[in-house]
Design an enzyme around this catalytic site. Sequence first.
Site, PDB file in Angstrom:
ATOM      1  CD  GLU A 234      -1.931   2.283   1.879  1.00 59.96           C
ATOM      2  OE1 GLU A 234      -1.525   3.296   0.956  1.00 59.96           O
ATOM      3  OE2 GLU A 234      -1.988   2.289   3.067  1.00 59.96           O
ATOM      4  CB  CYS A 268      -1.906   6.822   1.668  1.00 59.93           C
ATOM      5  SG  CYS A 268       0.004   6.603   1.938  1.00 59.93           S
TER       6      CYS A 268
END
Length: 461
Positions: A234, A268
Amino acid sequence: MSIATVNPATGETIKTYEAMGEEEVERRLQLAEATFRTYRTTSFAERARLMNRAAELLDEDRQEIGRVMTTEMGKPVEQARAEAAKCAKAMRWYAEHAEELLADEEPAAADVKDSGASRALVRYRPLGPVLAVMPWNFPLWQVVRFAAPALMAGNVGLLKHASNVPQTALYLEDLFHRAGFTEGCFQTLLIGSGAVDDILRDERVKAATLTGSEPAGRAVASTAGEMVKKTVLELGGSDPFVVMPSADIDRAAEVAVTARVQNNGQSCIAAKRFIVHTDVYDAFAERFVAGMRALRTGDPMLEGTEVGPLASERGRADLEELVDDARRSGADVLCGGERPGGPGWYYPPTVLAGITREMRIHREEAFGPVATLYRAADLDEAVLIANDSSFGLSSNVWTRDGDEVDRFVRDLEAGGVYVNGMTASHPAFPFGGVKRSGYGRELSGHGIREFCNITTVWHGA
């Protein structure tokens, strides 16, 4: 090698740690391997008992660990406490659902017969020790969303946490031990990033998961590929937040502020690029900029603070470079954009407009409370702008038009599409991205199966 707690609100070094030497790392690898041999045979009921106890302890520790996280990486303490509560929720969710998610699956009877079997099934078995390389921005949540499913599946965990959150890293190891998990089930490795490659190459480590920067992801993926080991990555994100004329503009602007500055803008999945239809651009921009200006910025330990400091001096410098580059290239600074005086690594909530493809901030992730505004002539242009990124983590769409929703869900290149709301992770829903935002999924049934040996069991007639 510096492993230390440095308070980003003051720049003061609070506590330093010696990195673990090769002998201690080897001891922990041996322990992980030995523990897995027995832990893998424990029942789901026993794992759930331990996981639920960990959740209880985390709830009890919420105030204390919240202050530790805020001291180490600067998030407002109210958000830190909320992060701890979210982790306890995820632990309980996996304790309740893991057995169901990993239950044996039986293929259709016709397919079993066609294969020549009297019986066939698919079984999910744990892989072994999994290395987790985790970032500082959500120092509890990023780890727990790996650890809870991995432990409930019967794996054991080795945590290499970011070097600026060592107290949180050690707390996590202690939390699982206090809950009753044996020592080798979850271990923190206080090591520098340079030691990761050797550990990943070790045959006892069966897989790896990383949340972090694209360069870090490339390095782990390269080594894991060479060693033929499973990875889940990720990485970064530059999520679009699209606003169409039918949207509730007041609500969209209000949520947009939170979506951009959550966790001091260091997320993020924070919305970063705000793409607004020209018919409502001025109305949205006015409300959004006013909301960004009104945010309470300051000491993250104070109740009511909405934006604290960035986690590191380097992080603030990187953000300043992106803003300065955009300004030199003709961007309009609608608010913020200037470093404040005084101690700590603060940067004000900032909104930039007039963004062009040549500006770095159009291509790179802005990891801090800086938003970019784009004007779109219609839905097609909004999709083009949204997809004009190397990232594809998540996305936000504001519209009351069902046909527009269908188009965005079909055409946006992202791991998630959140309609009339901001992106948020939940244990029941898969989380992850496409393009350079990584691969694989965390959370939900998809996440717990990532580190399982999916085994076909076939019985002859």
